[in-house]
Design an enzyme around this catalytic site. Structure first.
Site, PDB file in Angstrom:
ATOM      1  CB  CYS A  96      -0.938  -0.150   1.168  1.00 48.01           C
ATOM      2  SG  CYS A  96      -2.030  -1.376   1.214  1.00 48.01           S
ATOM      3  CB  THR A 166      -6.521  -4.739  12.430  1.00 50.79           C
ATOM      4  OG1 THR A 166      -7.372  -4.278  13.349  1.00 50.79           O
ATOM      5  CG2 THR A 166      -6.466  -3.885  11.156  1.00 50.79           C
ATOM      6  CG  ASP A 624      -5.718   3.117 -26.570  1.00 45.24           C
ATOM      7  OD1 ASP A 624      -5.225   2.541 -27.603  1.00 45.24           O
ATOM      8  OD2 ASP A 624      -5.866   2.800 -25.572  1.00 45.24           O
TER       9      ASP A 624
END
Length: 654
Positions: A96, A166, A624
């Site tokens: 992250c 967690t 594109d």
């Protein structure tokens, strides 16, 4: 809180009993360590033996009801710390961007991390002193091989009521049956976006569907509520607030919106934080009858519920409205340091003292001294942002926040365009948005030109109920960040030079020296057109292209292009963009998409090249996305519309 032991018990039991009790409070443990008990918290409805002393259940129950909470875990403001968070590892199976600084983190050598036995020893000590809840965190705690053993051993501790974890949820589906069998009580799952493309951008890994499956598995296995942690950051995911609330309609979820917090390496910026009040106001625009849910005094979240919804939502307001006065949490880092405040940089090593052979009494003295030094409250968000603290992955708490170094924002490129396909495929719309707007606020430092590249997306139009529904409604979740332009700013001065400033006296390319120019607020707006033709136009408008949402890709690409201007145009200066806005409007007449880009900076040179690059790249990206259905697409009329703030005066195209 200090108590005179003899005086306290004389009031309750009488003088003789008080002397007897105080003499018995110093006991010889089986490990031959003598120490004073300042609190009794274990379940003692039976005969309870401590060392060689045996107490009858009834008498111990009286003591349990009257003894004060552990003095070692009570700070100078009377706060009792009965909640311990233990980080089991610094490692994680995601990468992250909020959690790992751009330059990476130096992980602690394995030999310096707490062993299984050291973790359990520390846990036992804290539980004996009154801790009744332990949360295991990371890094990612579920990648630790002994996680099941640790939970099973913690479950054996008398007095420990709650074991929580967690997790990022990546391996949860596979491990949850064994975790529950071992004794896991509560689950918090980190999830910052319901859009797969954003998820992969944040984590630099695939896995969105694994996390969603983990949440569903937890519900299936009876965890109620399943807590979902979402860190909200302006320019990234504040547009998903309503989507997250909608998840609580038919599922027993407790979605907790967490204010963006400053940590070493995440380049915290006050402008990126979305406050509790702002989030609440946003949600109340959709659900004005939102109800407050009563909670415990030590709860970190302010809880609310939409009437009729099965789950609830909450706000963790560490920055805008701190809850330091009722804080009952202590933290142990993976390398064995005790942190009494998440935002404090003061730590003491319990690992070193354990390994040096310290007795429990000595450990308690160290713990008590640290707790006693805990401040009344943290330093406040502006001061915290200047403090040196561990990066998030090296602390016990995992919060997902985005810092976007531009060079790692890959998913809108041609080679990986299928990522956006994951986000939007299978979500047909009944009616079609005509304007798709994206804002981006970038950090005012050259090193962070890429901040917040994934931006606040709002589609204006009506759509069916779905997890993406409220991305496409006009609820505003923050102040409008579009650059204001007034007539006075757009005077008719072109400020052009009589010669080419990017060539020297020999006619060779030369970069302009802007060092002597004044730093001013500079803005520029450019536009361009893409004539799509009827077939491509209708598919774009209906969002039915096989590659995915062409408007979203084009707008993200335009913002990316603006930030990469100095890399694409050789003699352009690298500028810290304060703001970039890209809009695309679909015009039925001539089947045209009109792209407009506005850039703003505080600097010594203008941003017209950034605005022009944004338009150019956005139009190319739209081409594109549509080229497979039409070869007659024309890109045309790319031009500068306006420019302000330069020493040559303002400019506005006629």
């Amino acid at each position: 809180m200090a108590f005179n032991c003899v005086r306290f018990y004389r009031l309750i039991f009488g003088a003789n009993t008080a002397v007897e009790v105080c003499s018995k409070r110093t006991v010889q443990r089986s490990c031959q360590v003598s120490r004073r008990y300042s609190g009794v918290t274990r379940k003692e409805s039976r005969l309870h033996q401590v060392g060689d002393l045996t107490f009858h259940g009834g008498r111990r129950q009286v003591l349990k009801d009257t003894l004060p909470f552990s003095a070692f875990l009570t700070d100078s403001f009377g706060r009792r710390h009965n909640y311990l968070r233990i980080s089991l590892t610094e490692r994680c199976n995601l990468r992250c961007q909020y959690c790992m600084p751009e330059e990476g983190v130096k992980l602690t050598p394995r030999s310096q991390l707490l062993t299984t036995e050291e973790v359990l020893t520390i846990a036992r000590l804290f539980v004996l002193e009154g801790v009744n809840k332990i949360r295991l965190t990371g890094g990612e705690p579920l990648i630790r091989q002994d996680i099941l053993h640790i939970i099973a051993e913690l479950r054996k501790l008398e007095g420990l009521k709650t074991i929580a974890v967690t997790t990022n949820g990546m391996t949860l589906t596979r491990l949850l049956p064994a975790l529950k069998k071992a004794g896991l009580d509560l689950l918090n799952i980190s999830m910052d976006s319901l859009v797969p493309a954003k998820f992969e951008f944040i984590t630099r890994r695939k896995g969105f569907h694994k996390v969603m499956e983990g949440i569903e598995k937890a519900i299936e296995m009876g965890y109620n509520p399943v807590k979902v942690n979402c860190v909200v950051m302006r320019g990234l995911n504040e547009d998903e607030l309503l989507d997250f609330v909608l998840l609580t309609e038919k599922k027993p979820l407790d979605v907790r919106f967490i204010e963006y917090m400053p940590f070493d390496g995440n380049r915290w910026n006050f402008k990126k934080m979305v406050s509790y009040q702002e989030m609440l106001d946003c949600i109340k625009q959709k659900w004005p009858n939102l109800e407050k849910v009563p909670g415990e005094e030590t709860d970190t979240a302010k809880a609310f519920r939409v009437p009729g919804f099965q789950g609830q939502l909450g706000f963790i307001t560490s920055m805008s409205d701190h809850f330091c006065g009722t804080c009952n949490r202590l933290r142990i880092t993976a390398d064995g340091n005790l942190k009494v405040c998440l935002f404090g940089n003061s730590e003491v090593s319990l690992r070193d003292r354990l390994r040096s052979g310290a007795s429990e009494e000595e450990l308690l003295q160290v713990i008590g001294a640290a707790v006693g030094r805990k401040k009344k409250q943290h330093a406040g968000m502006l001061n915290i942002s200047q403090m040196k603290n561990r990066p998030m992955i090296l602390i016990v708490l995992k919060l997902k926040l985005i810092h976007d170094p531009l060079k790692r924002f890959h998913f809108v490129s041609t080679g990986k365009g299928n990522w956006l396909l994951q986000a939007f495929r299978g979500n047909p719309r009944q009616t079609v948005p005509l304007i798709h707007h994206i804002d981006s606020a970038a950090s005012a430092t050259t090193q962070s030109l890429g901040n917040s590249a994934l931006c606040n997306s709002k589609l204006i139009g009506s759509v069916p109920h779905s997890v993406r529904q409220f991305h496409h409604e006009t609820y505003k979740c923050g102040p409008d960040s579009k650059v204001p332009f007034s007539g006075s700013q757009m005077s008719s001065l072109d400020g052009t030079s009589d010669r080419l400033t990017h060539t020297d006296t020999q006619g060779k390319a030369s970069m302009v020296n802007v060092g002597s120019k004044a730093v001013t607020c500079r803005t520029a707006t450019a536009c361009g057109k893409v004539i799509l033709g009827p077939k491509a136009f209708n598919l774009v408008r209906a969002n039915q292209l096989a590659k995915g949402d062409a408007l979203a890709v084009a707008q993200l690409a335009g913002i990316m292009g603006a930030k990469q201007t100095s890399s694409l145009i050789p003699l352009c200066h690298a500028l810290p963009l304060d703001h970039t806005s890209v809009t695309i409007e679909l015009l039925e007449k001539r089947h045209t998409a009109v792209v407009k880009a506005t850039c703003q900076t505080m600097g010594r040179t203008g941003v017209e090249m950034e605005a022009l690059t944004a338009v150019t790249v956005a139009t190319l990206a739209l081409y594109d996305m549509c080229k497979s259905v039409s070869r007659d697409i024309v890109i045309t009329d790319i031009k500068l519309l306006s420019k302000t703030g330069g020493q040559g005066g303002d400019f506005q195209a006629s």
